[in-house]
Design a protein around this motif. Structure first.
Motif, mmCIF file in Angstrom:
data_model
loop_
_atom_site.group_PDB
_atom_site.id
_atom_site.type_symbol
_atom_site.label_atom_id
_atom_site.label_comp_id
_atom_site.label_asym_id
_atom_site.label_seq_id
_atom_site.Cartn_x
_atom_site.Cartn_y
_atom_site.Cartn_z
ATOM 1 N N TYR A 107 5.783 2.795 4.278
ATOM 2 C CA TYR A 107 5.668 1.339 4.171
ATOM 3 C C TYR A 107 6.019 0.678 5.501
ATOM 4 O O TYR A 107 6.772 1.223 6.310
ATOM 5 C CB TYR A 107 6.678 0.780 3.150
ATOM 6 N N TYR B 266 7.692 -3.169 6.270
ATOM 7 C CA TYR B 266 8.248 -4.404 5.751
ATOM 8 C C TYR B 266 8.553 -5.333 6.918
ATOM 9 O O TYR B 266 8.879 -4.889 8.018
ATOM 10 C CB TYR B 266 9.556 -4.158 4.995
ATOM 11 N N ASP C 73 9.478 -0.604 -13.890
ATOM 12 C CA ASP C 73 10.254 0.301 -14.733
ATOM 13 C C ASP C 73 11.311 1.075 -13.964
ATOM 14 O O ASP C 73 11.941 1.987 -14.501
ATOM 15 C CB ASP C 73 9.322 1.270 -15.482
ATOM 16 N N TYR C 74 11.495 0.717 -12.704
ATOM 17 C CA TYR C 74 12.515 1.399 -11.903
ATOM 18 C C TYR C 74 13.093 0.375 -10.955
ATOM 19 O O TYR C 74 12.362 -0.347 -10.278
ATOM 20 C CB TYR C 74 11.866 2.551 -11.120
ATOM 21 N N SER D 52 16.554 3.490 -14.298
ATOM 22 C CA SER D 52 15.246 3.524 -14.934
ATOM 23 C C SER D 52 15.246 2.566 -16.117
ATOM 24 O O SER D 52 16.296 2.307 -16.706
ATOM 25 C CB SER D 52 14.959 4.939 -15.404
ATOM 26 N N SER E 270 10.026 -1.312 -8.797
ATOM 27 C CA SER E 270 8.682 -0.746 -8.706
ATOM 28 C C SER E 270 8.178 -0.414 -10.102
ATOM 29 O O SER E 270 8.958 -0.317 -11.062
ATOM 30 C CB SER E 270 8.652 0.497 -7.821
ATOM 31 N N GLY E 271 6.869 -0.226 -10.201
ATOM 32 C CA GLY E 271 6.240 0.056 -11.482
ATOM 33 C C GLY E 271 5.786 1.497 -11.583
ATOM 34 O O GLY E 271 5.674 2.195 -10.582
ATOM 35 N N THR E 272 5.496 1.944 -12.775
ATOM 36 C CA THR E 272 5.056 3.321 -13.026
ATOM 37 C C THR E 272 3.791 3.630 -12.252
ATOM 38 O O THR E 272 2.806 2.891 -12.349
ATOM 39 C CB THR E 272 4.769 3.524 -14.523
ATOM 40 N N GLY E 273 3.857 4.713 -11.480
ATOM 41 C CA GLY E 273 2.688 5.143 -10.737
ATOM 42 C C GLY E 273 2.315 4.244 -9.583
ATOM 43 O O GLY E 273 1.381 4.538 -8.842
ATOM 44 N N ALA E 274 3.033 3.164 -9.421
ATOM 45 C CA ALA E 274 2.705 2.248 -8.327
ATOM 46 C C ALA E 274 3.542 2.602 -7.112
ATOM 47 O O ALA E 274 4.698 2.968 -7.240
ATOM 48 C CB ALA E 274 2.965 0.808 -8.749
ATOM 49 N N ASN E 275 2.944 2.464 -5.957
ATOM 50 C CA ASN E 275 3.674 2.814 -4.753
ATOM 51 C C ASN E 275 4.557 1.700 -4.248
ATOM 52 O O ASN E 275 5.557 1.939 -3.607
ATOM 53 C CB ASN E 275 2.685 3.198 -3.645
ATOM 54 N N ASN E 276 4.151 0.463 -4.517
ATOM 55 C CA ASN E 276 4.855 -0.641 -3.878
ATOM 56 C C ASN E 276 6.257 -0.826 -4.420
ATOM 57 O O ASN E 276 6.525 -0.644 -5.603
ATOM 58 C CB ASN E 276 4.061 -1.935 -4.029
ATOM 59 N N LEU E 277 7.134 -1.173 -3.525
ATOM 60 C CA LEU E 277 8.538 -1.413 -3.829
ATOM 61 C C LEU E 277 8.831 -2.833 -3.378
ATOM 62 O O LEU E 277 8.767 -3.143 -2.190
ATOM 63 C CB LEU E 277 9.394 -0.394 -3.073
ATOM 64 N N PHE E 278 9.149 -3.694 -4.345
ATOM 65 C CA PHE E 278 9.333 -5.115 -4.062
ATOM 66 C C PHE E 278 10.808 -5.447 -3.996
ATOM 67 O O PHE E 278 11.584 -5.038 -4.844
ATOM 68 C CB PHE E 278 8.654 -5.963 -5.144
#
Lengths: 113, 112
Positions: A33, A35, B31-32, B51, B93-101
């Protein structure tokens, strides 16, 4: 041995220039990533790159482009730098599976004058 | 549109007392959840995660609580120590998603 390293740590440049920030990870992670932390200290995702799939935050100007020569590297190229690009840029990497943590580099403080 | 929010920009706590940092999220697909700590001139470092199948995770002095119905999580630090003074970021982050917010961060100051 640093897990995620980015260079340079500081970068001062004039408006209109083109610059690159390099990032390397030795963790074997599939996802990397970039940022941006602006003056308001908000950590905003710019790009994520996973197995050659690039996901771009639509708000990022196209003057910014990530380049990944291999899985361990994700470099950030910035064309025609503007004053508003001044910020701290962080590279990070993360393992696959979703339920893992990301590891960050130490950041690159970019100052455009 | 900010999906992860930390509404308190700063928090001051006396040494030895409990620090409670709060975080809200809007995306029900998350979910994480993670907490990061950041010192000046350094990158964020991972602290603790949870989780969505749990409502509590504890690691030493740090405990994260998750309230899925309220879309809210909190980080408890007890007892707080001066070395805990830093900026704390919440992330999701969401299941199977790469992005981390990430949220906007809360600056914690522990007063000796």
């Amino acid at each position: 041995d640093t897990a995620v390293s980015q260079t340079p740590k500081y970068l001062v440049t004039q408006m209109g220039n083109d610059k690159s920030i390099k990032c390397e990870q030795n963790l074997g992670h599939d996802t990397m990533y970039w940022y941006k932390q602006d003056s308001k200290k908000f950590l905003k995702i710019m790009f994520s790159y996973n197995n050659k799939e690039l996901i771009i935050n639509e708000t990022v100007p196209n003057r910014f482009s990530p380049k990944s020569p291999d899985k361990a590297h994700l470099n950030l190229h910035i064309n025609s730098l503007e004053l508003g690009d001044s910020a701290v840029y962080f590279c990070a990497s993360r393992g696959s599976g979703g339920h893992t943590e990301a590891f960050f580099g130490q950041g690159t403080r970019l100052t455009v004058v | 549109d900010q999906q992860v929010k930390q509404n308190s920009p700063s928090l001051s706590v006396q040494e030895g007392r409990i620090s409670i940092l709060n975080c809200d999220y809007t995306n029900s697909m998350f979910d994480y959840f993670l907490w990061y700590k950041k010192y000046p001139a350094e990158g964020p470092t991972f602290l603790i995660s949870i989780s969505s199948i749990k409502d509590k995770n504890e690691d030493g002095r740090f405990t994260v609580f998750l309230n899925k119905s309220a879309k809210h999580l909190s980080l408890h630090i007890v007892p707080s120590q001066p070395g805990d003074s830093a900026v704390y970021f919440c992330a999701a982050s969401g299941t199977g998603a790469n992005n981390l917010f990430f949220g906007t961060g809360t600056r914690l100051t522990v007063i000796p």
